[in-house]
Design a protein around this motif. Structure first.
Motif, short mmCIF file in Angstrom:
data_model
loop_
_atom_site.label_atom_id
_atom_site.label_comp_id
_atom_site.label_asym_id
_atom_site.label_seq_id
_atom_site.Cartn_x
_atom_site.Cartn_y
_atom_site.Cartn_z
N TYR A 159 -16.86 -76.09 -32.37
CA TYR A 159 -16.57 -74.76 -31.82
C TYR A 159 -15.91 -74.11 -32.83
O TYR A 159 -16.19 -72.96 -33.25
CB TYR A 159 -15.74 -74.78 -30.62
CG TYR A 159 -15.44 -73.39 -30.16
CD1 TYR A 159 -16.49 -72.45 -29.49
CD2 TYR A 159 -14.10 -72.91 -30.33
CE1 TYR A 159 -15.98 -71.13 -29.30
CE2 TYR A 159 -13.81 -71.75 -30.15
CZ TYR A 159 -14.71 -70.80 -29.48
OH TYR A 159 -14.24 -69.35 -29.35
N TRP A 160 -14.77 -74.69 -33.58
CA TRP A 160 -13.95 -74.02 -34.47
C TRP A 160 -14.73 -73.83 -35.78
O TRP A 160 -14.54 -72.73 -36.59
CB TRP A 160 -12.59 -74.82 -34.66
CG TRP A 160 -11.90 -74.13 -33.26
CD1 TRP A 160 -11.38 -75.14 -32.42
CD2 TRP A 160 -11.28 -72.96 -33.09
NE1 TRP A 160 -10.82 -74.61 -31.51
CE2 TRP A 160 -10.54 -73.28 -31.89
CE3 TRP A 160 -11.22 -71.93 -33.79
CZ2 TRP A 160 -9.94 -72.37 -31.26
CZ3 TRP A 160 -10.61 -70.61 -33.31
CH2 TRP A 160 -9.73 -70.90 -31.92
N LEU A 161 -15.52 -74.74 -36.26
CA LEU A 161 -16.43 -74.53 -37.36
C LEU A 161 -17.27 -73.40 -37.09
O LEU A 161 -17.46 -72.45 -38.19
CB LEU A 161 -17.13 -75.80 -37.39
CG LEU A 161 -18.26 -75.73 -38.81
CD1 LEU A 161 -17.47 -75.42 -39.88
CD2 LEU A 161 -19.01 -77.10 -38.82
N THR A 162 -17.92 -73.07 -36.22
CA THR A 162 -18.66 -72.02 -35.79
C THR A 162 -17.80 -70.77 -35.80
O THR A 162 -18.33 -69.73 -36.50
CB THR A 162 -19.36 -72.10 -34.50
OG1 THR A 162 -19.93 -73.44 -34.24
CG2 THR A 162 -20.18 -71.09 -34.17
N THR A 163 -16.54 -71.07 -35.15
CA THR A 163 -15.85 -69.37 -35.21
C THR A 163 -15.28 -69.10 -36.45
O THR A 163 -15.37 -67.81 -36.83
CB THR A 163 -14.54 -69.87 -34.38
OG1 THR A 163 -15.11 -70.23 -32.97
CG2 THR A 163 -13.94 -68.72 -34.27
N ALA A 164 -14.74 -70.25 -37.45
CA ALA A 164 -14.47 -69.86 -38.71
C ALA A 164 -15.53 -69.30 -39.37
O ALA A 164 -15.05 -68.24 -40.13
CB ALA A 164 -14.00 -71.13 -39.47
N VAL A 165 -16.78 -70.04 -39.50
CA VAL A 165 -17.70 -69.46 -40.29
C VAL A 165 -18.19 -67.79 -39.92
O VAL A 165 -18.17 -66.98 -40.78
CB VAL A 165 -19.24 -70.27 -40.31
CG1 VAL A 165 -20.33 -69.45 -40.98
CG2 VAL A 165 -18.84 -71.54 -40.92
N LYS A 166 -18.15 -67.70 -38.82
CA LYS A 166 -18.48 -66.23 -38.26
C LYS A 166 -17.50 -65.16 -38.50
O LYS A 166 -17.69 -64.16 -39.06
CB LYS A 166 -19.13 -66.28 -36.79
CG LYS A 166 -19.61 -65.08 -36.44
CD LYS A 166 -19.99 -65.13 -34.69
CE LYS A 166 -20.48 -63.80 -34.19
NZ LYS A 166 -20.50 -63.92 -32.91
N ASP A 225 -7.14 -81.47 -30.31
CA ASP A 225 -7.21 -79.88 -30.27
C ASP A 225 -6.93 -79.47 -31.72
O ASP A 225 -7.97 -78.69 -32.04
CB ASP A 225 -6.45 -79.21 -29.22
CG ASP A 225 -6.86 -77.98 -28.86
OD1 ASP A 225 -7.84 -77.42 -29.53
OD2 ASP A 225 -6.13 -77.32 -28.18
N ASP A 226 -5.74 -79.71 -32.15
CA ASP A 226 -5.38 -79.27 -33.31
C ASP A 226 -6.12 -79.89 -34.43
O ASP A 226 -6.47 -79.13 -35.66
CB ASP A 226 -4.02 -79.48 -33.83
CG ASP A 226 -3.09 -78.38 -32.89
OD1 ASP A 226 -3.05 -78.56 -31.65
OD2 ASP A 226 -2.43 -77.67 -33.60
N PHE A 227 -6.68 -80.87 -34.46
CA PHE A 227 -7.43 -81.76 -35.37
C PHE A 227 -8.95 -81.14 -35.46
O PHE A 227 -9.09 -80.61 -36.58
CB PHE A 227 -7.77 -83.14 -35.14
CG PHE A 227 -8.80 -83.88 -35.79
CD1 PHE A 227 -8.27 -84.69 -36.91
CD2 PHE A 227 -10.08 -83.92 -35.62
CE1 PHE A 227 -9.07 -85.33 -37.72
CE2 PHE A 227 -11.06 -84.47 -36.32
CZ PHE A 227 -10.63 -85.17 -37.74
N GLY A 228 -9.41 -80.60 -34.33
CA GLY A 228 -10.95 -79.94 -34.53
C GLY A 228 -10.73 -78.49 -34.96
O GLY A 228 -11.47 -78.14 -35.63
N VAL A 229 -9.38 -77.80 -34.68
CA VAL A 229 -9.18 -76.64 -34.99
C VAL A 229 -9.07 -76.59 -36.71
O VAL A 229 -9.61 -75.97 -37.40
CB VAL A 229 -7.89 -75.92 -34.43
CG1 VAL A 229 -7.38 -74.74 -35.32
CG2 VAL A 229 -8.07 -75.46 -32.97
N ASN A 230 -8.36 -77.62 -37.00
CA ASN A 230 -7.89 -77.59 -38.47
C ASN A 230 -8.95 -77.96 -39.26
O ASN A 230 -9.43 -77.39 -40.34
CB ASN A 230 -6.67 -78.65 -38.81
CG ASN A 230 -5.46 -77.92 -38.35
OD1 ASN A 230 -5.29 -76.95 -38.22
ND2 ASN A 230 -4.42 -78.85 -37.80
N VAL A 231 -9.80 -78.93 -38.96
CA VAL A 231 -11.04 -79.42 -39.55
C VAL A 231 -12.03 -78.47 -39.62
O VAL A 231 -12.85 -77.99 -40.37
CB VAL A 231 -11.56 -80.87 -39.15
CG1 VAL A 231 -12.77 -81.27 -39.38
CG2 VAL A 231 -10.60 -82.04 -39.30
N GLY A 232 -12.26 -77.92 -38.32
CA GLY A 232 -13.32 -76.65 -38.12
C GLY A 232 -13.15 -75.50 -39.19
O GLY A 232 -13.93 -75.01 -39.82
#
Length: 441
Positions: free
Chosen positions: A242-249, A367-374
């Motif tokens: 989700y955060w990878l998607t959000t960051a790219v967009k 949660d923060d791991f996913g945010v940060n990596v994403g």
């Protein structure tokens, strides 16, 4: 048997405002920091890409460290709650320093960017991870935990929208043609508000339900529990995607309208349509009650995918109404997805307690791991592809770069939503909830 409700509205609102506080700064990072570094601060796209990768690698370690720190905290305030008090001020200080443009040479500015951004990442984790880890200790009532998670995400999403819409107008208001000054004064304003809201959360929230015999277990026992906690692994993967998607967009939005639509002033208008995320968030309580959390999130991914398809078609035919409609529909789905994240992590924490381990710090660190990596991968993808295509800041872009901007804005997020949907299908919610109910956790 359903437990009675333990929280009252002042505590619920204060808990929700903690996410609003973090997002005042966080949304500036996700949406505008890459643009600030390349077009205002003066870093090259390749230097920014490397910085994002290094920062996110550091954040992966930091998430685990903060999680372990929470699980080994002994204080009269609890395990998670004191982090709001201890780390709010350094978080705000580093947020402000990140948007300072010192009068250094190229290497000096790069070093300053590394020090401030890495520091900001650490302190963001220190004040954000406890929002997730404290949730399962606030109540045992399943519906109350859902409501608390929804309130958190409602305020968080509302502030995301406010920052997305009003940042550039505030930059112009405070700085005029001087964007360095404008960004700095804007983050100072957001930082002061953030500090007050985080400290208010410390004063208002309480940790009520902890199992002392489970709360401070050796790491080897925690790792053993993690290996058996399959729902945790799956929701962790969904968060990362989700955060990878959000960051790219999100990082590409301002580039798309500046260099493809040739109208940077449209960015606040388009971002304003992300208010629809609030619709998704408020639907969660009713939808989760009837469909369950897994199928509600699957529905959210489906809606977000539909919106992204509409947006992608808008880029093909170059029609602003389709871009706005796609953003609106996509945001409803995103609200359903992100609003459920902390709630489902809380479920995996309680599931771990059925195995005799209360490790809310480490489990919430996903949660923060996913945010940060994403975000790190998103920054790498965006800045890296821009660099490879020949991006030059504040100049007309070549055809390859224009195609790359559109790819990042429309098509890569669409593919990632599809992967996200497939991953979530493997989440066994029935087994998880049955174990929790049987153990009365």
């Amino acid at each position: 048997m359903q437990q009675p409700w333990q929280t009252k509205w002042p505590e619920r609102i204060s808990y929700g405002l903690s996410d609003a506080a973090d997002n005042l700064v966080f949304q500036m990072m996700t949406t505008y920091l890459l643009f600030f570094y390349t077009d205002v601060y003066g870093l090259s796209a390749s230097a920014a890409a490397i910085l994002f990768v290094v920062a996110r690698l550091a954040d992966v370690v930091e998430s685990l460290i903060i999680g372990i720190m929470i699980d080994h905290t002994h204080s009269r305030f609890g395990k998670s709650r004191p982090f709001f008090l201890w780390y709010a001020l350094p978080y705000v200080i580093f947020a402000i320093l990140t948007f300072v443009t010192p009068n250094f040479g190229g290497n000096g500015k790069l070093i300053w960017a590394y020090v401030t951004y890495l520091g900001l990442g650490f302190f963001y984790t220190a004040v954000n991870l406890p929002i997730t880890s404290i949730l399962p200790t606030m109540s045992k009532n399943e519906h109350e935990l859902t409501l608390l998670g929804v309130i958190r995400q409602f305020f968080g999403s509302a502030v995301q929208i406010i920052v997305a819409v009003f940042t550039l107008p505030l930059v112009a208001l405070f700085g005029g043609s001087n964007q360095q000054q404008g960004f700095l004064y804007t983050i100072i304003l957001f930082g002061i508000i953030s500090l007050g809201l985080i400290w208010n959360t410390f004063l208002q929230v309480r940790e009520r339900f902890s199992q002392p015999e489970q709360a401070h277990q050796p790491l080897k026992d925690v790792w053993h529990m993690l290996k058996q906690n399959k729902p945790w692994f799956i929701i962790s993967a969904v968060i990362l995607l989700y955060w990878l998607t959000t960051a790219v967009k999100n990082q590409t939005t301002i580039y798309y309208f500046k260099y493809i639509q040739h109208s940077e002033s449209l960015v606040p208008l388009v971002n304003g349509f992300t208010f629809a995320a609030l619709i998704g968030v408020v639907l969660i309580v009713s939808a989760a009650k009837h469909l369950g959390k897994k199928h509600t999130m699957l529905a959210g991914i489906g809606i977000a995918t539909l919106g992204q398809i509409i947006l992608a078609l808008g880029t093909v035919v170059n029609q602003l109404p389709l871009l706005l409609a796609g953003t609106f529909v996509n945001s409803i789905g995103n609200g359903l997805i992100i609003g459920l994240v902390s709630i489902m992590i809380a479920d995996t924490i309680r599931y771990g307690m059925t195995m005799g381990i209360q490790a809310e710090g480490i489990l919430a660190s996903t949660d923060d791991f996913g945010v940060n990596v994403g975000l790190g991968l998103g920054g790498l993808v965006t800045a890296g592809l821009f660099h490879l295509s020949g991006y030059t800041a504040n100049h007309a872009q070549n055809v390859a770069t224009q195609h790359m901007i559109t790819l990042n804005y429309a098509w890569i997020p669409l593919m990632l939503y599809l992967v996200m949907f497939i991953v979530l299908l493997f989440y066994n919610e029935k087994q998880l909830l049955a174990a929790i109910e049987a153990s009365d956790i």
